[in-house]
Design a protein around this motif. Sequence first.
Motif, PDB file in Angstrom:
ATOM      1  N   VAL A  54       0.829  -1.210   0.000  1.00  0.00           N
ATOM      2  CA  VAL A  54       0.000   0.000   0.000  1.00  0.00           C
ATOM      3  C   VAL A  54       0.868   1.266   0.000  1.00  0.00           C
ATOM      4  O   VAL A  54       0.456   2.292  -0.521  1.00  0.00           O
ATOM      5  N   PHE A  74      -5.884   3.911   4.515  1.00  0.00           N
ATOM      6  CA  PHE A  74      -5.252   2.595   4.596  1.00  0.00           C
ATOM      7  C   PHE A  74      -4.449   2.357   5.868  1.00  0.00           C
ATOM      8  O   PHE A  74      -4.223   1.214   6.233  1.00  0.00           O
ATOM      9  N   TYR A  79      -1.207  -1.469   8.571  1.00  0.00           N
ATOM     10  CA  TYR A  79      -1.696  -2.396   7.553  1.00  0.00           C
ATOM     11  C   TYR A  79      -0.983  -2.108   6.218  1.00  0.00           C
ATOM     12  O   TYR A  79      -1.558  -1.469   5.331  1.00  0.00           O
ATOM     13  N   ILE A  82      -2.341  -5.068   1.042  1.00  0.00           N
ATOM     14  CA  ILE A  82      -3.677  -5.511   0.637  1.00  0.00           C
ATOM     15  C   ILE A  82      -3.463  -6.886   0.024  1.00  0.00           C
ATOM     16  O   ILE A  82      -2.509  -7.080  -0.737  1.00  0.00           O
ATOM     17  N   THR A 104      -8.519  -8.649   1.457  1.00  0.00           N
ATOM     18  CA  THR A 104      -8.234  -8.150   2.796  1.00  0.00           C
ATOM     19  C   THR A 104      -7.597  -6.774   2.701  1.00  0.00           C
ATOM     20  O   THR A 104      -6.554  -6.607   2.060  1.00  0.00           O
ATOM     21  N   ILE A 105      -8.261  -5.805   3.331  1.00  0.00           N
ATOM     22  CA  ILE A 105      -7.775  -4.431   3.444  1.00  0.00           C
ATOM     23  C   ILE A 105      -7.940  -4.039   4.904  1.00  0.00           C
ATOM     24  O   ILE A 105      -9.017  -4.221   5.474  1.00  0.00           O
TER      25      ILE A 105
END
Length: 175
Positions: A54, A74, A79, A82, A104-105
């Motif tokens: 990301v 994001f 995280y 993605i 999955t995000i």
Amino acid sequence: MATWKIDPAHSEIEFKVKHLMITNVTGHFAGYDATLNSDKDDFSDAKISFEADVNSISTKNSQRDEHLKSPDFFDTSKYPTISFQSTGVKKKDDENFVLSGDLTIRDVTRPVDLDVEYTGTLVDPYGQTKAGFELKGKINRKDFGLTWSATTEAGGLVLSDDVRLALAVQMVKQA
């Protein structure tokens, strides 16, 4: 079982979001990896895994890109990736499929379906076998915890909830 890896020099991972509900902003990820495993030459049994960095996001506006990396969107410090893991492929005809999988995000996983057009396989001048695919789909960003919102002075939305996905992918068969 044939294994294929994405060719990042000949692939594009893009998304589009309506801005002010009148124009689209296009963004892409520059860093990503994907693997496709298939026993069948027509890819009807394909298993696909994909991951995007990301922090490689670009919308051609550095201020907007930094905002997208922030906790408003994001939250790349928590995280950074993605991911997508296929759960099934439905063959519609020789060139069209529906690819189902888990996206999955921000540690939120939801099922998604992507329309896939298989654009062909060939051996390039260097002896590598390559296959091309065009993928399209749509997700609701709020389903994945991307809930930042704002309104204009007139009360209109700054961003739509729908995000359109468009991927042009070239896969290279591994020896």
